[in-house]
Scaffold this active site. Structure first.
Site, PDB file in Angstrom:
ATOM      1  N   PRO A   1      38.059 110.262  74.241  1.00  0.00           N
ATOM      2  CA  PRO A   1      39.032 109.205  74.014  1.00  0.00           C
ATOM      3  C   PRO A   1      39.474 108.544  75.311  1.00  0.00           C
ATOM      4  CG  PRO A   1      39.678 111.259  72.937  1.00  0.00           C
ATOM      5  CD  PRO A   1      38.550 111.581  73.848  1.00  0.00           C
ATOM      6  N   GLU A   2      39.352 107.264  75.363  1.00  0.00           N
ATOM      7  CA  GLU A   2      39.941 106.495  76.453  1.00  0.00           C
ATOM      8  C   GLU A   2      41.008 105.602  75.838  1.00  0.00           C
ATOM      9  OE1 GLU A   2      37.943 104.865  79.655  1.00  0.00           O
ATOM     10  OE2 GLU A   2      36.356 106.367  79.755  1.00  0.00           O
TER      11      GLU A   2
ATOM     12  N   HIS B   1      39.945 124.442  65.143  1.00  0.00           N
ATOM     13  CA  HIS B   1      40.425 123.526  66.179  1.00  0.00           C
ATOM     14  C   HIS B   1      41.457 122.520  65.675  1.00  0.00           C
ATOM     15  CE1 HIS B   1      37.383 125.390  68.544  1.00  0.00           C
ATOM     16  NE2 HIS B   1      36.387 124.782  67.945  1.00  0.00           N
TER      17      HIS B   1
ATOM     18  N   ARG C   1      38.113 121.365  72.805  1.00  0.00           N
ATOM     19  CA  ARG C   1      38.136 121.773  74.214  1.00  0.00           C
ATOM     20  C   ARG C   1      39.542 121.988  74.755  1.00  0.00           C
ATOM     21  NH1 ARG C   1      33.322 117.706  75.998  1.00  0.00           N
ATOM     22  NH2 ARG C   1      32.643 117.758  73.851  1.00  0.00           N
TER      23      ARG C   1
ATOM     24  N   ARG D   1      43.543 101.284 101.348  1.00  0.00           N
ATOM     25  CA  ARG D   1      42.866 102.469 100.807  1.00  0.00           C
ATOM     26  C   ARG D   1      41.386 102.445 101.152  1.00  0.00           C
ATOM     27  NH1 ARG D   1      46.089 104.955  96.770  1.00  0.00           N
ATOM     28  NH2 ARG D   1      44.584 106.640  96.993  1.00  0.00           N
TER      29      ARG D   1
END
Length: 268
Positions: free
Chosen positions: A2-3, A90, A109, A150
């Site tokens: 998932p993003e 799960h 996970r 940076r």
DNA sequence: AGATATTCCTGGAGGC
DNA sequence: TGCCTCCAGGAATATC
């Protein structure tokens, strides 16, 4: 995995089921995901009415009329299953509403997290307070300011949630490809003109993915169980060796321990 | 302070 | 077929 688009799709899907409903029952099938869940989570939620669902970066926020916000992160493999016919392995937390709907947080996970935070203190809650601007509204000037000085590769900086909040590996690769920027380029060395292209690419690629219902690699499903399909349109992610539209060939390198996909011909 | 490495976890893929 | 190793990844934490 998932993003942001998947989280947005998930929040919208959950809202259809949960918004305005009272929580009748909470079943905690284990006490921890990546971290321990807060004490008394079930008791604090049971009987509360859900007043709204929101998203901040990759966090889903479920507000209740008791002044608490349930904060979830899907991590790598998390998804909410809506009205599952049976509880399966799960499914770590199950929430049941007064009108008999059920949602189950499934996360094999267990890289995800679940927290209960006082709504009025959410902005000061460390994980939320540290977040940079929303990528769907990112502007080049903001990027320039945050990247100034940076030396780290732009790929790594865009994954840093303090720089931009909500980009993951897939969409960083895609946005850099769209804007023709080499992932190894030092963040502070990119011209404003190219940052304009990058900001546009970030907004566009995410908006398109949300419109497509979130992408799917292996284990994401939208709340109603339908699979997203944006993955078919990735230009570089997961396409090592494939032909780029420019005639180049997609290459995979490792930066900071994770895969970067890019085209060495059109990304400079 | 900035950059990089390590840790958590499981299922799926690939090698033999 | 089965067993083994490796890999994926977000974000907190540790170390240089």
């Amino acid at each position: 995995m998932p993003e942001l688009p998947e989280v947005e799709t998930t929040v919208r899907g959950l809202a259809r089921v949960l918004d305005g409903q009272r929580i009748a029952r909470v079943e905690l099938r284990r006490a921890d995901l990546r971290r321990a869940m807060p004490e008394g989570l079930g008791q604090r939620l049971t009987g509360a009415r859900i007043t709204g669902l929101r998203r901040r970066a990759k966090y889903g926020l479920i507000d209740t009329d008791r002044g608490d916000t349930l904060v979830f992160h899907l991590g790598m493999s998390g998804r909410w299953r809506v009205d599952p016919s049976e509880i399966e392995k799960h499914d770590h937390v199950v929430i049941e509403t007064d009108d008999g709907r059920r949602v189950a947080l499934n996360d094999p996970r267990r890289f995800g997290s679940l927290d209960l935070v006082r709504t009025d203190r959410l902005v000061d809650w460390p994980a939320i307070a540290a977040l940079g601007p929303e990528p769907l509204e990112i502007e080049a000037g903001e990027l320039r300011q945050r990247l100034a000085g940076r030396n780290a590769p732009i790929k790594a900086l865009l994954l840093d949630q303090r720089v931009v909040a909500g980009l993951g590996n897939i969409y960083v690769c895609e946005a850099l490809h769209r804007s023709g920027i080499h992932p190894g380029r030092a963040g502070g060395s990119i011209s404003l003109k190219r940052l304009e292209r990058l900001a546009t690419a970030i907004r566009d690629v995410l908006a398109e993915a949300i419109a497509a219902g979130g992408s799917t690699l292996r284990d994401f499903a939208s709340p109603d169980g339908e699979l997203g399909y944006f993955s078919k349109t990735f230009a570089v992610y997961g396409r090592e060796g494939a032909a780029c539209a420019c005639g180049g060939r997609v290459k995979r390198i490792v930066q900071g321990g994770r895969s970067t996909f890019f085209c060495p011909r059109c990304q400079r």
